[in-house]
Design a protein around this motif. Structure first.
Motif, short mmCIF file in Angstrom:
data_model
loop_
_atom_site.label_atom_id
_atom_site.label_comp_id
_atom_site.label_asym_id
_atom_site.label_seq_id
_atom_site.Cartn_x
_atom_site.Cartn_y
_atom_site.Cartn_z
N GLY A 44 -60.90 -61.71 -46.59
CA GLY A 44 -61.20 -61.24 -45.23
C GLY A 44 -62.34 -60.16 -45.12
N ALA A 45 -62.88 -59.86 -46.32
CA ALA A 45 -63.88 -58.68 -46.73
C ALA A 45 -65.34 -59.30 -45.84
CB ALA A 45 -64.02 -58.40 -47.86
N ILE A 46 -65.58 -60.54 -45.83
CA ILE A 46 -66.75 -60.97 -45.19
C ILE A 46 -66.83 -60.72 -43.94
CG2 ILE A 46 -68.33 -63.07 -44.93
CD1 ILE A 46 -67.53 -64.04 -47.56
N GLY A 101 -65.65 -65.67 -59.16
CA GLY A 101 -64.71 -65.17 -58.09
C GLY A 101 -63.92 -64.39 -58.74
N MET A 102 -62.93 -63.83 -57.70
CA MET A 102 -62.12 -62.56 -58.24
C MET A 102 -60.98 -63.31 -59.17
SD MET A 102 -61.11 -60.17 -55.04
CE MET A 102 -61.20 -60.94 -53.44
N ASP A 103 -60.89 -62.58 -60.20
CA ASP A 103 -59.66 -63.00 -61.14
C ASP A 103 -58.41 -63.09 -60.30
OD1 ASP A 103 -59.20 -62.53 -64.51
OD2 ASP A 103 -57.45 -62.09 -63.00
N PRO A 104 -57.55 -64.03 -60.81
CA PRO A 104 -56.37 -64.08 -59.81
C PRO A 104 -55.28 -63.24 -60.16
CG PRO A 104 -56.50 -66.11 -61.26
CD PRO A 104 -57.80 -65.20 -61.52
N PRO A 108 -63.85 -58.95 -59.65
CA PRO A 108 -64.82 -60.05 -59.51
C PRO A 108 -65.48 -60.41 -60.92
CG PRO A 108 -65.12 -58.04 -58.24
CD PRO A 108 -64.18 -57.82 -59.18
N ARG A 109 -65.56 -61.72 -61.03
CA ARG A 109 -66.33 -62.44 -62.23
C ARG A 109 -67.82 -63.14 -61.88
NH1 ARG A 109 -60.90 -65.24 -64.21
NH2 ARG A 109 -61.68 -66.40 -62.30
N PHE A 110 -68.74 -62.77 -62.49
CA PHE A 110 -69.83 -63.33 -62.18
C PHE A 110 -70.41 -63.42 -60.56
CE2 PHE A 110 -67.75 -65.59 -65.68
CZ PHE A 110 -68.33 -65.15 -66.65
N THR A 111 -70.08 -62.51 -60.05
CA THR A 111 -70.12 -62.50 -58.40
C THR A 111 -71.67 -61.76 -58.12
OG1 THR A 111 -68.96 -60.49 -57.85
CG2 THR A 111 -67.78 -62.76 -57.76
N PHE A 112 -72.09 -60.85 -59.06
CA PHE A 112 -73.22 -60.26 -58.96
C PHE A 112 -73.10 -59.35 -57.58
CE2 PHE A 112 -74.04 -64.04 -61.11
CZ PHE A 112 -74.47 -63.75 -62.39
N GLY A 113 -72.17 -58.88 -57.24
CA GLY A 113 -71.68 -58.07 -56.05
C GLY A 113 -71.98 -58.83 -54.79
N VAL A 114 -72.10 -60.23 -54.75
CA VAL A 114 -72.14 -61.06 -53.70
C VAL A 114 -70.79 -61.41 -52.90
CG1 VAL A 114 -73.10 -63.08 -52.56
CG2 VAL A 114 -74.41 -61.99 -54.62
N LEU A 115 -70.88 -60.74 -51.77
CA LEU A 115 -69.51 -60.97 -51.24
C LEU A 115 -69.04 -62.49 -51.11
CD1 LEU A 115 -68.70 -58.17 -48.59
CD2 LEU A 115 -67.94 -58.32 -50.73
N ASP A 116 -70.07 -63.23 -50.75
CA ASP A 116 -69.55 -64.62 -50.50
C ASP A 116 -69.00 -65.24 -51.82
OD1 ASP A 116 -71.04 -65.24 -47.63
OD2 ASP A 116 -71.97 -63.54 -48.75
N LEU A 117 -69.60 -64.77 -52.94
CA LEU A 117 -68.83 -65.53 -54.17
C LEU A 117 -67.49 -64.78 -54.45
CD1 LEU A 117 -72.17 -65.86 -56.19
CD2 LEU A 117 -70.65 -67.73 -55.26
N PHE A 118 -66.94 -63.97 -53.73
CA PHE A 118 -65.77 -63.37 -54.17
C PHE A 118 -64.72 -64.45 -54.32
CE2 PHE A 118 -65.57 -58.71 -54.19
CZ PHE A 118 -66.87 -58.50 -54.74
N SER A 119 -64.77 -65.27 -53.31
CA SER A 119 -63.54 -66.35 -53.40
C SER A 119 -64.11 -67.51 -54.22
CB SER A 119 -63.19 -66.77 -51.78
OG SER A 119 -63.04 -65.77 -50.97
N GLY A 120 -64.70 -67.32 -54.95
CA GLY A 120 -65.28 -68.41 -56.06
C GLY A 120 -66.31 -69.47 -55.29
#
Lengths: 325, 510
Positions: A73-75, B181-184, B189-201
């Motif tokens: 939901g954060a986006i 993406g986020m570790d389950p 967050p892994r390898f997301t470089f702070g980009v929110l769009d990559l948080f879900s993988g």
């Protein structure tokens, strides 16, 4: 874009009554965009589909859903807090506890609840502890005692890190002094299914999603995490009456960006109030297992603020331990 | 129970419901054929429209749509080398080469027929043994699902023939990309470089569109209109298989159908996984292994029979227990709730009339799919008459729209193009793409279930061996991996020699 257009067309097709300005309302915009931080067909969407047709009729405006899934939901909420014009034309469905746990747990998520205007909470699905029908645990005390005797060995499922059930487990550990082996799943379904199949010892989940299985006897409910016993489950004690100060669940409501026009906010609150009091709405909500929990305006803001404080405290305590794993 | 069975049939043959099934098939086929538009999305968007219908009419339409989208995905996969849905990715491997050989119509006809067989099989399973099989689902927890995913990984061996090293490289890269993406279990967050769009993988569908479509578009534009054999333009070839071909494809279809049903049944795995499993087994059982990848009919039949059979498989836990077997069935369950039917163990009893109508609708939807498919596909094949230099840019446009539509995200458009470039690089260096796809599909499942299993087992790896289901699956995976090594081949030859009989080497295309 494509799905927005289709959604728009559908909303237009369905909400034709909303187009007729039956009431002398003067909501600032003719159309309200509702941003959802989750996929179409999920829990947020269920709320939107339930509330918005009624709300459209009350206000004489059109509601258009925009789905922006990702980062729990954060986006969508970052967009709400940072990039949305506060003209009353855009609101978002806000889910707790993810709304606050997102930025508490992840420094790269930068919005906070101070950058949004809470409008009203509509539904709350209380938390519940369930075990398999053939589980050796028959009462919540059995479960707590087993966890006390062998710390860190009783496996308890939750719907995912950062979700309500995860934080309920943490709160429970603090409250009771026991240590559980917390197992995150991708959502409530897999979590209670694993408990039902005996893959884990118990699941902390929500009433709305597990109720049919409890009623059928596939799952045993040990305790609910609500203020009072639930009318549908009169024999299940609350954690509170068992001596644990634990009230938790997942809530869904509406919020706007910071600086949201006050008249528009009041109008939305008044309209939502009328909707939740509508017997027809109540009947449909009950059919869809939605537990109405209307908290509006500053009370909703206070609720979010209180949660934020609690979660910050818990996370500060256990953060290092979790991230060490 | 018995009475519901017939009540359901009577409900389905109501003209309104039949019309709804046909409408669903048409919409589903269209949605499936468009890259990026998925069955789940279409069901979610059409759901509000069905509120005004009677429950059985609405559900019949949605079930039909779900099924038709599974077939629709193969149309673009075969004609354009662009899988319309993730479940059609495996169809590309042999479907498109068939089309390039001028057998586009035949490939689509095979896909349609295989879809019908797979779909009918799974409908029969639904109508007869659903309550029994539903309970099986509870045996699949994280430990067992991990073993299934490990078994799936061994498919990389099959798909990387030619160069094992490059195949393994591709598969490993896929697995690595899947860890973004986020570790389950910790939320880090892994390898997301702070980009929110990559948080879900990395969104799998976005990656898939890029990997297959962009290189194809570039190829079409660069090649232009080559004379003769390169055009996918012969549409006069017979679409439906002959009686003899039908008999030949039957064992493959049935095997793949059963694979599809089982894969659909297992929580967390769906059409995207099932089609690869089926392709792998088709190759294992085939005599002409070397023909796979060059346009062999069995390579089209297997994934298509499997991905349609998944629909029934995924519905089994849904109706028997109220547990969604896939994201599409999760949305369908939402549809039930809207009509005041609480999904749960009472679906077969208290709401038996509606549930059995839904099950019969799935069976009828297969027939509707076949009928609509024949006409729709004929129209689609016309695409091959369009010059390549026009089709190429159109594919790019569709890919951009598709990538955007999944999450309403511009970031995903960029991601799609990045994967497109990766696909081009892979093609240039002749690195196989399918292993990368397998890695991307199975990576998140492996990641999640491995961590869950170790939490449940308190860090003890023996949990995988102590569990009979997972131990068996892992043993099969080990054998499957050894089969690809020289060691196993040597033993095999020894055994064969000691038996003293060579296998006949002549055989059909199956």
């Amino acid at each position: 874009m494509k799905s927005t257009i289709i959604a728009l067309a559908l909303t237009a097709a369905l909400g034709t009554t909303a187009l007729t300005p039956a009431m002398a309302q003067d909501y600032p915009t003719n159309e309200v965009k509702v941003m959802q931080g989750f996929k179409a067909g999920g829990g947020s969407d269920a709320l939107a589909q339930l509330v918005q047709p009624f709300l459209a009729e009350e206000l004489g405006v059109n509601f258009v859903n925009e789905y922006i899934p990702g980062a729990t939901g954060a986006i969508a909420w970052t967009r709400l807090a940072k990039q949305t014009k506060p003209d009353g034309g855009t609101i978002s469905i806000t889910n707790t506890p993810m709304l606050t746990t997102n930025y508490i747990m992840n420094p790269s998520i930068t919005y906070t609840i101070d950058e949004i205007t809470p409008i009203a909470n509509i539904v709350t699905d209380p938390g519940i502890a369930v075990v398999a029908a053939d589980s050796p645990f028959n009462t919540f005390e059995d479960f707590v005692n087993a966890a006390k005797e062998n710390p860190g060995t009783v496996t308890v499922g939750n719907s995912g890190v950062g979700g309500d059930d995860y934080f309920t487990s943490l709160q429970f550990e603090r409250e009771s002094g026991v240590q559980l082996q917390k197992v995150p799943f991708q959502g409530d379904g897999p979590s209670w299914t694993a408990a039902m199949g005996g893959k884990i010892d118990a699941s902390f989940t929500n009433v709305g999603v597990s109720f049919p299985q409890i009623k059928e006897g596939n799952l045993k409910a040990l305790a609910v995490f609500s203020e009072e016993r639930l009318p549908d489950l009169p024999d299940v004690p609350t954690a509170k009456e068992l001596g644990y100060d634990l009230v938790a669940g997942s809530s869904r409501g509406y919020s706007g960006p910071a600086g949201f026009p006050d008249e528009a906010r009041q109008e939305l609150i008044a309209a939502m109030q009328r909707v939740v009091e509508n017997p027809e709405f109540q009947k449909i909500a009950a059919e869809r297992a939605m537990n109405i929990d209307f908290i509006s305006g500053e009370d909703y803001a206070a609720m979010l603020k209180k949660q934020e404080g609690q979660y910050q405290e818990i996370w500060a305590e256990i953060k290092d331990e979790v991230q060490k794993q | 129970m018995e009475s519901f069975f017939w009540v359901g049939l009577a409900n389905v043959v109501d003209p309104i419901n039949i019309a709804a099934i046909f409408a669903g098939a048409l919409i589903g086929m269209f949605v499936g054929a468009m890259p990026g538009l998925s069955a789940t999305m279409a069901i979610a968007l059409l759901l509000p429209l069905t509120y005004s219908f009677r429950p059985e009419t609405g559900l019949a339409m949605l079930a039909s749509l779900y099924l038709a989208a599974m077939y629709g995905g193969s149309i673009a996969a075969i004609l354009l080398r662009t899988p319309g849905t993730p479940a059609a990715a495996a169809t590309v491997i042999d479907g498109h080469p068939m089309a390039r050989k001028g057998q586009a119509g035949k490939a689509l006809g095979l896909s349609l027929t295989a879809s019908l067989i797979g779909g009918i099989l799974s409908s029969i399973a639904l109508l007869t043994v659903a309550p029994l099989l539903g309970k099986v689902v509870l045996n699949f927890g994280p430990v067992e699902i991990f073993a299934v995913a490990v078994l799936g990984i061994t498919i990389i061996g099959t798909l990387s023939q030619g160069s094992t090293i490059l195949g393994l490289f591709s598969g490993a890269l896929g697995l690595l990309l899947a860890t973004v993406g986020m570790d389950p279990t910790t939320g880090t967050p892994r390898f997301t470089f702070g980009v929110l769009d990559l948080f879900s993988g990395i969104n799998f569908t976005v990656a898939l569109i890029g990997l297959f479509s962009i290189p194809q578009a570039v190829r079409l534009i660069v090649e232009g209109n080559a004379k003769g054999e390169d055009r996918v333009s012969k549409i006069r070839d017979r679409m439906l298989p002959t009686g003899r071909e039908f008999v030949q494809m039957l064992p493959n279809s049935i095997r793949s159908g059963v694979i599809g049903i089982v894969t659909g049944l297992i929580p967390g795995t769906g059409g995207d996984t099932a089609s690869w499993f089926a392709y792998n087994e088709a190759k294992r059982f085939a005599k002409n292994k070397a023909d796979f990848g060059t346009g062999t009919p069995a390579g089209v039949v297997a994934p298509e029979a499997a991905n349609n059979a998944v629909v029934g498989g995924a519905l089994i836990p849904t109706i028997a227990l109220g547990i969604p077997g896939s994201s599409s069935t999760a949305v369908l369950l939402g549809g039930l709730m809207v009509h005041g039917i609480l999904p749960g163990p009472t679906l077969m009893t208290d709401y038996g009339d509606v549930t059995y109508t839904l099950l019969w609708a799935v069976l009828f939807a297969n027939v509707a799919l076949f009928v609509v498919g024949i006409f729709f596909t004929r129209a689609c094949v016309a695409v091959t008459k369009i010059p390549n230099r026009v089709v190429g840019p159109v594919i790019v446009v569709l890919s951009v729209i598709g990538a955007y539509a999944i999450n309403n995200s511009m970031f995903d458009v960029g991601l799609m193009i990045a994967f497109g470039v990766l696909g081009l690089v892979f093609d240039t260096f002749r690195i196989p793409t399918p292993p990368l796809v397998i890695g991307l599909i199975l990576g998140p499942i492996l990641d999640m279930t491995l961590q869950q299993s170790l939490l449940i087992g308190k860090g003890n790896w023996m949990i995988f061996i102590e569990n009979p289901i997972s131990a068996t699956l892992l043993a099969i995976a080990l054998l499957s991996a050894l089969q690809a090594t020289p060691l196993f081949g040597g033993i095999g030859r020894l055994v064969k020699r000691s038996i003293g009989g060579g296998r006949p080497t002549t055989g059909g295309t199956e």
